[in-house]
Design a protein around this motif. Structure first.
Motif, PDB file in Angstrom:
ATOM      1  N   TYR A 161       0.911  -1.247   0.188  1.00  0.00           N
ATOM      2  CA  TYR A 161       0.018   0.054  -0.094  1.00  0.00           C
ATOM      3  C   TYR A 161       1.030   1.299   0.114  1.00  0.00           C
ATOM      4  O   TYR A 161       0.203   2.373  -0.188  1.00  0.00           O
ATOM      5  N   LEU A 162       2.132   1.080   0.389  1.00  0.00           N
ATOM      6  CA  LEU A 162       2.965   2.345   0.605  1.00  0.00           C
ATOM      7  C   LEU A 162       4.308   2.234  -0.405  1.00  0.00           C
ATOM      8  O   LEU A 162       4.847   1.043  -0.556  1.00  0.00           O
ATOM      9  N   LYS A 163       4.943   2.967  -1.055  1.00  0.00           N
ATOM     10  CA  LYS A 163       6.084   2.946  -1.952  1.00  0.00           C
ATOM     11  C   LYS A 163       7.199   3.277  -1.207  1.00  0.00           C
ATOM     12  O   LYS A 163       7.083   4.263  -0.418  1.00  0.00           O
ATOM     13  N   THR A 164       8.194   2.493  -1.102  1.00  0.00           N
ATOM     14  CA  THR A 164       9.543   2.848  -0.442  1.00  0.00           C
ATOM     15  C   THR A 164      10.378   2.628  -1.449  1.00  0.00           C
ATOM     16  O   THR A 164      10.515   2.312  -2.744  1.00  0.00           O
ATOM     17  N   VAL A 165      11.885   3.350  -0.801  1.00  0.00           N
ATOM     18  CA  VAL A 165      12.889   3.219  -1.589  1.00  0.00           C
ATOM     19  C   VAL A 165      13.997   2.839  -0.791  1.00  0.00           C
ATOM     20  O   VAL A 165      13.935   2.979   0.479  1.00  0.00           O
ATOM     21  N   LYS A 166      15.222   2.359  -1.396  1.00  0.00           N
ATOM     22  CA  LYS A 166      16.255   1.876  -0.506  1.00  0.00           C
ATOM     23  C   LYS A 166      17.286   3.087  -0.597  1.00  0.00           C
ATOM     24  O   LYS A 166      17.703   3.588  -1.701  1.00  0.00           O
ATOM     25  N   ALA A 167      17.694   3.647   0.391  1.00  0.00           N
ATOM     26  CA  ALA A 167      18.708   4.449   0.582  1.00  0.00           C
ATOM     27  C   ALA A 167      20.004   3.957   0.319  1.00  0.00           C
ATOM     28  O   ALA A 167      20.347   2.909   0.319  1.00  0.00           O
TER      29      ALA A 167
END
Length: 148
Positions: free
Chosen positions: A46-52
Motif C-alpha cells: 500500500y506504500l511505496k518505499t526506496v532503498k537509501a
C-alpha cells in the motif's frame, strides 16, 4: 511565460518531494500512526518505499499524504483494502490536478485586482486560448485569440 517556466523549474529543483526521504519511524510520527502500521502497509504493497544508499528502507515524503489518507479512511470505517483503494483514487485526482497546474498553465499575469491564467490553446483552434480570470470574488473563464 518563459519566466514562469523558469521559476517553476527552479522551485521544483529545490523542493522535489520524491527526493525527501523519511525513515519508517519519522513517517509514522508525521502521520500519527504506529511504526507497525506503516511496516504492515509497506509489506502489503500500500506504500511505496526506496532503498537509501546505506540500504535502509525509506519512504518518499509524498507517501505522508497516502499514510494520512489511509488512516483517515480507516477511521471512517473502511477496511484496509478499501482505505487503500480510496487513497489510490484520491491520489489519482491529486496527480491530475498537479499535472493540470504544472503542464496546463501556459502563463500567469496579474492586472489590477485580477490574476489571469493562460490555460492553453483549444485543441481544434490553437490560435484561441482559454483564460481563467481570478478576482477576489470568483473565477471566470474566457476564450481569446492570441497572436503568435
Amino acid at each position: 511565460m518563459e519566466q514562469f517556466n523558469a521559476y517553476a523549474q527552479w522551485l521544483h529543483s529545490i523542493i522535489d518531494p520524491d527526493k525527501i526521504l523519511l525513515s519508517i519511524r519519522d513517517a509514522a510520527r508525521a502521520s500519527n500512526v504506529t511504526d507497525a502500521q506503516v511496516r504492515y502497509w509497506i509489506k502489503n504493497g500500500y506504500l511505496k518505499t526506496v532503498k537509501a544508499d546505506n540500504g535502509a528502507i525509506k519512504l518518499p515524503f509524498t507517501q505522508i499524504g497516502s499514510i494520512r489518507m489511509i488512516k483517515s479512511f480507516l477511521d471512517e470505517g473502511y477496511t484496509l483494502s478499501g482505505a487503500a483503494q480510496k487513497t489510490k483514487e484520491n491520489k489519482d485526482i491529486s496527480r491530475s490536478i498537479h499535472h493540470l497546474l504544472s503542464a496546463g498553465i501556459q502563463n500567469i499575469e496579474h492586472h489590477d485586482d485580477k490574476t489571469v491564467f493562460d490555460l492553453g490553446p483549444l485543441e481544434d483552434e490553437p490560435e484561441k486560448h482559454v483564460f481563467g480570470v481570478e478576482t477576489p470574488e470568483k473565477i471566470t473563464y474566457i476564450i481569446k485569440n492570441v497572436s503568435n
